[in-house]
Scaffold this active site. Structure first.
Site, PDB file in Angstrom:
ATOM      1  N   ASP A 161      -5.988 -14.794  -9.015  1.00  0.00           N
ATOM      2  CA  ASP A 161      -4.734 -14.112  -9.322  1.00  0.00           C
ATOM      3  C   ASP A 161      -4.242 -13.490  -8.022  1.00  0.00           C
ATOM      4  OD1 ASP A 161      -2.656 -12.527 -10.006  1.00  0.00           O
ATOM      5  OD2 ASP A 161      -3.659 -11.517 -11.683  1.00  0.00           O
ATOM      6  N   TYR A 178      -6.331  -6.337 -12.781  1.00  0.00           N
ATOM      7  CA  TYR A 178      -5.215  -6.414 -13.714  1.00  0.00           C
ATOM      8  C   TYR A 178      -4.561  -7.776 -13.571  1.00  0.00           C
ATOM      9  CZ  TYR A 178      -0.679  -5.423 -15.903  1.00  0.00           C
ATOM     10  OH  TYR A 178       0.448  -5.447 -16.693  1.00  0.00           O
ATOM     11  N   LYS A 186       5.404 -11.296  -7.470  1.00  0.00           N
ATOM     12  CA  LYS A 186       5.798 -10.270  -6.508  1.00  0.00           C
ATOM     13  C   LYS A 186       6.518 -10.843  -5.273  1.00  0.00           C
ATOM     14  CE  LYS A 186       2.995  -6.756  -8.546  1.00  0.00           C
ATOM     15  NZ  LYS A 186       1.734  -6.877  -9.244  1.00  0.00           N
TER      16      LYS A 186
END
Ligand SMILES: *Cc1c(COP(=O)(O)O)cnc(C)c1O
Length: 429
Positions: A239, A144, A267
């Site tokens: 990523d 994702y 994050k």
């Protein structure tokens, strides 16, 4: 456990917001039941609207690596808030966080701050396309990278090259340049490069996949991607929105010794405030506006509150022994699950990667999305609810990572280990 207040709030919320939430997986659809509404966080604990206290292994889906309301983070935010919350002009805090990121993440020589992981990957891909003057990208099933149109591609398990949108009416044009391959399958990537010679701008990958549960790269996978992209003049994008400052302080690229051209971060970098970043080699990053022609902007980018929270988090993480302690928590949880499941005769595959941990109710090791899908999600739902009843809060979905925090020590960790043991002993069969 009484959760009437959460249930009442949820009924109110569903009338006002789609599904009652502002991000889908919060709604408990994957495990059944109503979501808990949170009143506050305290170190390792989440306190719900009815006053129940849970040991929290979701941690806002990863960012809160120190735990909730860590004093250093609270103090940094309070101090900055008193001096203003946003200026739309450069501040010294951006330099400090940029420096910390560049010191920690080996491949990053220059960085641009944005507001989310979604923005980070979108912008890194725009930059990769401009830099290589090519259009096509390769991503992996089960990874994702945020909700940009071009990344919402679901490849059929049989015909992995079908660039079909994953959400209704995403225009086919948005995904026609997105190729998808099975995770850990270098031969499939090589085949895409051969099918589209000179057309692939970038390969984007979660270097340890964390959005289909935790699936580490097999030996040689990341190095193989590095070699293939280099050989074909494409960029390699890691990523590391989830893995950055989690798989190792320097991210998965440090842990595995493979350096990408560009890295997306998010994050943990914001310490619980909305931040993302992308960075990489200087000559590539200097293509970003206003240094270069690749446009990318943000009203709240580099926000002082977010910079302060991120900096306080990274500073604490870099104190001697801190990161190792969090890694040990993840390993202890992994071992407890494996041991208790073994004693109960329940097949489970466990993994930890730095401060992340995961489990699959599966007979055999899991290396890609097709194998992930053969796991027993119903048993996970039972596991989730049994732990919740014992005041331990895991991700409300079988295919999400678990996250350890510095705050997971002493009674909170002991309570969790006891709960895991009891759940396998009495609640699963
Ligand atoms: C969470 C995540 C994103 C998206 O970040 P948001 O801040 O939710 O937009 C992108 N990539 C990975 C690997 C993620 O884990």
């Amino acid at each position: 456990m009484k959760t009437d207040t959460s249930t009442r709030l949820y009924r109110q919320a569903v009338r006002l917001m789609p599904g009652g939430v502002n991000s889908p997986v919060r709604a408990f659809r994957g495990v059944g039941g109503d979501p808990l509404f949170v009143a506050r966080g305290e170190g390792p604990y989440l306190v719900d609207a009815d006053g129940n206290r849970y040991v929290d292994y979701v941690l806002s889906w990863g960012p809160l690596i120190l735990g909730h309301a860590h004093p250093a983070v609270v103090e940094a935010i309070q101090r900055q808030a008193a001096h203003g919350t946003s200026f739309g002009a450069p501040t010294e805090a951006e330099i400090a966080l940029a420096q910390a990121v560049i010191e920690l993440v080996a491949s990053v020589e220059m960085v641009r701050f944005v507001n989310s992981g979604t923005e980070a990957t979108m912008s890194a891909l725009r930059l990769a396309r401009a830099y290589t003057t090519r259009h096509k990208i390769i991503k992996f099933e089960g990874c994702y990278h945020g909700h940009a149109d071009m990344l919402l591609v679901q490849a059929g398990s049989g015909v992995a090259t079908l660039s079909q949108p994953d959400s209704p009416r995403v225009p086919p044009g948005a995904t026609q340049d997105t190729q998808s391959a099975p995770y850990n399958d270098l031969a499939a990537v090589r085949a895409r490069f051969e099918q589209f010679p000179g057309e692939i701008a970038a390969v984007i990958v979660e270097p340890v996949a964390g959005n289909m549960g935790v699936v580490p790269p097999v030996d040689g996978f990341l190095q193989g991607l590095r070699d293939l992209t280099t050989a074909h003049g494409a960029l390699l994008i890691f990523d590391e929105v989830m893995t950055g400052f989690r798989v190792a302080l320097g991210g998965a690229q440090t842990a595995y010794g493979v350096l990408p051209d560009l890295t997306a971060l998010g994050k943990v970098i914001g310490g619980g405030l909305p931040v993302g970043a992308y960075g990489g080699r200087r000559e590539i990053m200097e293509q970003v506006a206003p240094a270069g022609p690749v446009y990318q902007a943000g009203t709240l980018s580099g926000n002082p509150l977010a910079m302060a929270a991120g900096l306080a988090t990274l500073r604490t993480l870099r104190e001697p022994g801190v990161f190792e302690r969090i890694v040990a928590v993840a390993a202890a949880l992994r071992d407890a699950i494996q041991r208790s499941a073994g004693a109960a005769g329940i097949p489970v595959q466990t993994v930890s990667a730095g401060t992340m941990f995961g489990l699959f109710f599966n007979d055999t090791p899991v290396t890609n999305y097709a194998e992930v899908k053969t796991s027993d999600a119903r048993r996970y739902a039972a596991f989730f609810h049994a732990l919740l009843a014992r005041a331990v809060y895991l991700a409300p979905s079988a295919f999400e990572a678990g996250f350890a925090a510095l705050a997971h020590t002493g009674p909170a960790l002991d309570q969790t280990l006891d709960a895991i043991d009891s759940v396998f002993r009495y609640d699963l069969n």
